[in-house]
Write an enzyme that holds these catalytic residues in place. Structure first.
Site, PDB file in Angstrom:
ATOM      1  N   TRP A 165       0.810  -1.221   0.000  1.00  0.00           N
ATOM      2  CA  TRP A 165       0.000   0.000   0.000  1.00  0.00           C
ATOM      3  C   TRP A 165       0.842   1.270   0.000  1.00  0.00           C
ATOM      4  CZ3 TRP A 165       1.758   2.560   4.130  1.00  0.00           C
ATOM      5  CH2 TRP A 165       2.261   1.815   5.191  1.00  0.00           C
ATOM      6  N   ASN A 166       2.144   1.171   0.312  1.00  0.00           N
ATOM      7  CA  ASN A 166       2.892   2.430   0.507  1.00  0.00           C
ATOM      8  C   ASN A 166       3.216   3.151  -0.803  1.00  0.00           C
ATOM      9  OD1 ASN A 166       4.810   0.494  -0.160  1.00  0.00           O
ATOM     10  ND2 ASN A 166       6.352   1.240   1.275  1.00  0.00           N
ATOM     11  N   PRO A 190      -3.201  -5.985  -5.838  1.00  0.00           N
ATOM     12  CA  PRO A 190      -2.773  -4.823  -5.032  1.00  0.00           C
ATOM     13  C   PRO A 190      -3.177  -4.980  -3.574  1.00  0.00           C
ATOM     14  CG  PRO A 190      -4.746  -4.282  -6.309  1.00  0.00           C
ATOM     15  CD  PRO A 190      -4.399  -5.713  -6.650  1.00  0.00           C
ATOM     16  N   SER A 243       6.284  -7.699   3.754  1.00  0.00           N
ATOM     17  CA  SER A 243       7.067  -8.082   4.938  1.00  0.00           C
ATOM     18  C   SER A 243       7.878  -9.356   4.687  1.00  0.00           C
ATOM     19  CB  SER A 243       6.131  -8.311   6.123  1.00  0.00           C
ATOM     20  OG  SER A 243       5.402  -9.503   5.916  1.00  0.00           O
ATOM     21  N   GLU A 264      10.928  -8.341  -2.409  1.00  0.00           N
ATOM     22  CA  GLU A 264      11.472  -7.082  -1.879  1.00  0.00           C
ATOM     23  C   GLU A 264      10.830  -6.928  -0.508  1.00  0.00           C
ATOM     24  OE1 GLU A 264      11.531  -3.697  -0.658  1.00  0.00           O
ATOM     25  OE2 GLU A 264      10.648  -2.860  -2.496  1.00  0.00           O
ATOM     26  N   LEU A 265      11.613  -7.217   0.529  1.00  0.00           N
ATOM     27  CA  LEU A 265      11.035  -7.412   1.861  1.00  0.00           C
ATOM     28  C   LEU A 265      11.441  -6.294   2.824  1.00  0.00           C
ATOM     29  CD1 LEU A 265      11.658 -11.277   1.857  1.00  0.00           C
ATOM     30  CD2 LEU A 265       9.640 -10.022   1.073  1.00  0.00           C
ATOM     31  N   GLU A 395      11.613  -2.140  11.634  1.00  0.00           N
ATOM     32  CA  GLU A 395      11.276  -0.930  10.871  1.00  0.00           C
ATOM     33  C   GLU A 395      10.178  -0.181  11.626  1.00  0.00           C
ATOM     34  OE1 GLU A 395      11.183  -1.145   6.124  1.00  0.00           O
ATOM     35  OE2 GLU A 395      10.200  -2.805   7.099  1.00  0.00           O
TER      36      GLU A 395
HETATM   37  O1  LIG Z   1       8.959   1.020  -0.247  1.00  0.00           O
HETATM   38  C1  LIG Z   1       9.468   0.498  -1.182  1.00  0.00           C
HETATM   39  C2  LIG Z   1      10.071   1.070  -2.424  1.00  0.00           C
HETATM   40  C3  LIG Z   1      10.220   2.521  -2.456  1.00  0.00           C
HETATM   41  C4  LIG Z   1      11.042   2.998  -3.625  1.00  0.00           C
HETATM   42  O2  LIG Z   1      10.913   2.521  -4.757  1.00  0.00           O
HETATM   43  O3  LIG Z   1      11.833   3.884  -3.400  1.00  0.00           O
END
Ligand SMILES: O=CCCC(=O)O
Length: 492
Positions: A165-166, A190, A243, A264-265, A395
């Site tokens: 979601w970020n 998503p 995560s 990508e964790l 984190e």
């Molecule tokens: O939060 C993960 C990736 C953020 C980024 O692509 O800079």
């Protein structure tokens, strides 16, 4: 925060970008069961709308459609794929305002930052569109007279991704851009919190001419969808950002059919400031790294390690810089720190704060994060951080800057590497010998050297250790979606 229906529906210039259905096989559809999930605005708690809550059967339908899409897409020329992707890229840029508004609504991030993410997301599509034309092979001298070894690169097939979601747009495009450029089809799942940006991207992909079944978006709870995707022999690759705990579960599920994985964790980025650093530049980098997306970025600085002789000067300058942070609704002018994604995110910051304070940390800037302020947390600066504090091991994923003093270069490297994670690390030094020594010694896939903003479509993004496998972006990111095939061409 009480959940109420949003009073004024979102107004977009391109109304079709607000879709409340899944996109499977080029059709907008609901879950077979009719089940839906509410999506809310983290800044207000208001419900924006509903999306389908897909299950295993819906996922099986998406896989079947992606298989058909793959059979069409794999036979397109590299040039044709390039043209479609370039149109998708351009449409994303043309609709930046709408995409940004949707993103702010469902994710919370400040509108300017949301539009910046649309640009960043589009840059992956452009990069991979260009890369589509460069899927070069090799020739190698054979072992016998007249023999030639020819190496070709082919798409892996039907692929899927589960995204966080970020970064509701960029984490999709850096996977889907690579997949489609390589000739694969993809099913995107998503995050439940941010499906609308993903669905809008699917609408634009259709308008760009991406054939039916090549890009599919299914929404719903992650567990049944993730199971169905990873247990399918048709799906040949999973890319996941999220995560370490969930990545590890997905990886074990992928083992059954030996699906390729890119993971990508989690991260725990150290940000080291040496005594020979340019402190103004270090503070600039610290602000960019720590407060991007209100601290909710996997490469956000999580621990500031500052050499004792410059500690107080750095803290003073960082405090001044933090006074420019303005917290509020992402749609409000001038706001650069938004609501966090949900209550659990707020509680994590509160917990790290309380744990650090109970073990001797000092609050230098920001009010104590206590009481009910919805999903908002004011930026915080703590000093006196020690390795045993929670903030050094997990984190924080929020706007809490935690500063620890160190004495020697060896100490800094030891403290920086004292984590199971290895995604990003940053350090500031003007000594070229130290720069090479420290860059070599840090156990991270991404190192910002006198630089706090490391994300770029042209760079291989990814981590070491428990931070993941594989790389995204760059030609390495495209290779994750390709199989290498070698032809042994016999002589006479
Ligand atoms: O939060 C993960 C990736 C953020 C980024 O692509 O800079």
């Amino acid at each position: 925060m009480a959940k109420t229906q949003q009073t004024a529906p979102i107004k977009l210039r391109h109304a079709a970008l607000f879709q409340q259905a899944c996109y499977i096989g080029g059709q907008w559809s609901q879950a077979q069961s009719g089940a839906t999930l509410d999506v809310d605005n983290p800044a207000t708690g208001e419900i924006i709308g509903q999306v389908p809550n897909c299950n295993e059967q819906d996922t099986a339908r998406a896989i079947a459609e992606a298989e058909k899409g793959f059979q069409v897409w794999r036979h397109k020329t590299a040039n044709e794929r390039n043209e479609v992707l370039m149109r998708w890229y351009q449409l994303m840029l043309d609709h930046t305002d709408d995409l940004g508004a949707l993103m702010t609504l469902e994710q919370g991030k400040p509108l300017a930052e949301a539009k910046g993410e649309v640009n960043y997301a589009a840059s992956f599509i452009k990069w991979f569109a260009e890369e589509a034309r460069r899927a070069y092979g090799e020739t190698i001298p054979g072992a016998k007279p007249g023999q030639h070894i020819v190496v070709t690169r082919q798409p892996v097939g039907v692929t899927c991704c589960i995204t966080p979601w970020n970064f509701p747009a960029a984490m999709i495009t850096r996977k889907a851009g690579a997949a489609l450029a390589a000739g694969c089809s993809m099913i995107v799942k998503p995050a439940e919190a941010t499906p609308y940006t993903a669905l809008a991207l699917a609408q634009l992909a259709e308008e760009a001419g991406v054939p039916a079944g090549v890009l599919n978006v299914i929404t719903g709870k992650p567990q049944p969808i993730g199971e169905a995707l990873t247990r399918s022999p048709v799906v040949r690759k999973l890319s996941f950002t999220g995560s370490t705990r969930v990545g590890s579960i997905l990886m074990s599920q992928c083992a059954e059919h030996i699906q390729k994985v890119s993971l990508e964790l989690g991260g725990n980025a150290p940000f080291i400031v040496f005594d020979d650093a340019d402190l103004d530049k270090a503070v600039e980098g610290a602000m960019a790294s720590k407060f991007r997306n209100t601290g909710q970025t996997c490469v956000c600085a999580n621990r500031f390690l500052v050499q004792r002789s410059v500690h107080d000067a750095f803290v003073e300058k960082l405090t001044e810089a933090m006074k420019t942070l303005k917290v509020g609704d992402g749609f409000e002018e001038g706001v650069n720190q938004s609501a966090l994604i949900n209550r659990a995110a707020v509680e994590k910051v509160q917990q790290h704060y309380q744990d650090a304070m109970s073990k001797g940390a000092k609050r230098v800037f920001g009010p104590a994060p206590e009481g009910d302020r919805g999903n908002y947390v004011e930026p915080l600066l703590l000093t006196g951080i020690k390795p045993e504090m929670q903030v050094c091991h997990e984190e924080t994923f929020g706007p809490l800057a935690a500063v620890m003093a160190f004495d020697s270069e060896d100490d800094a490297i030891r403290l920086a590497n004292d984590t199971p994670y290895g995604l990003a690390a940053y350090f500031y030094s003007q000594n070229i010998h130290r720069v090479w020594r420290v860059a070599d010694a840090l156990e991270s896939g991404i190192i910002g050297v006198n630089e706090g903003a490391v994300s770029n479509a042209a760079a291989p993004f990814g981590g070491m250790k428990a931070s993941g496998l594989g790389r995204e972006g760059s030609s390495h990111g495209m290779a994750e979606y390709e199989e290498i095939k070698y032809l042994c061409m016999g002589g006479e």
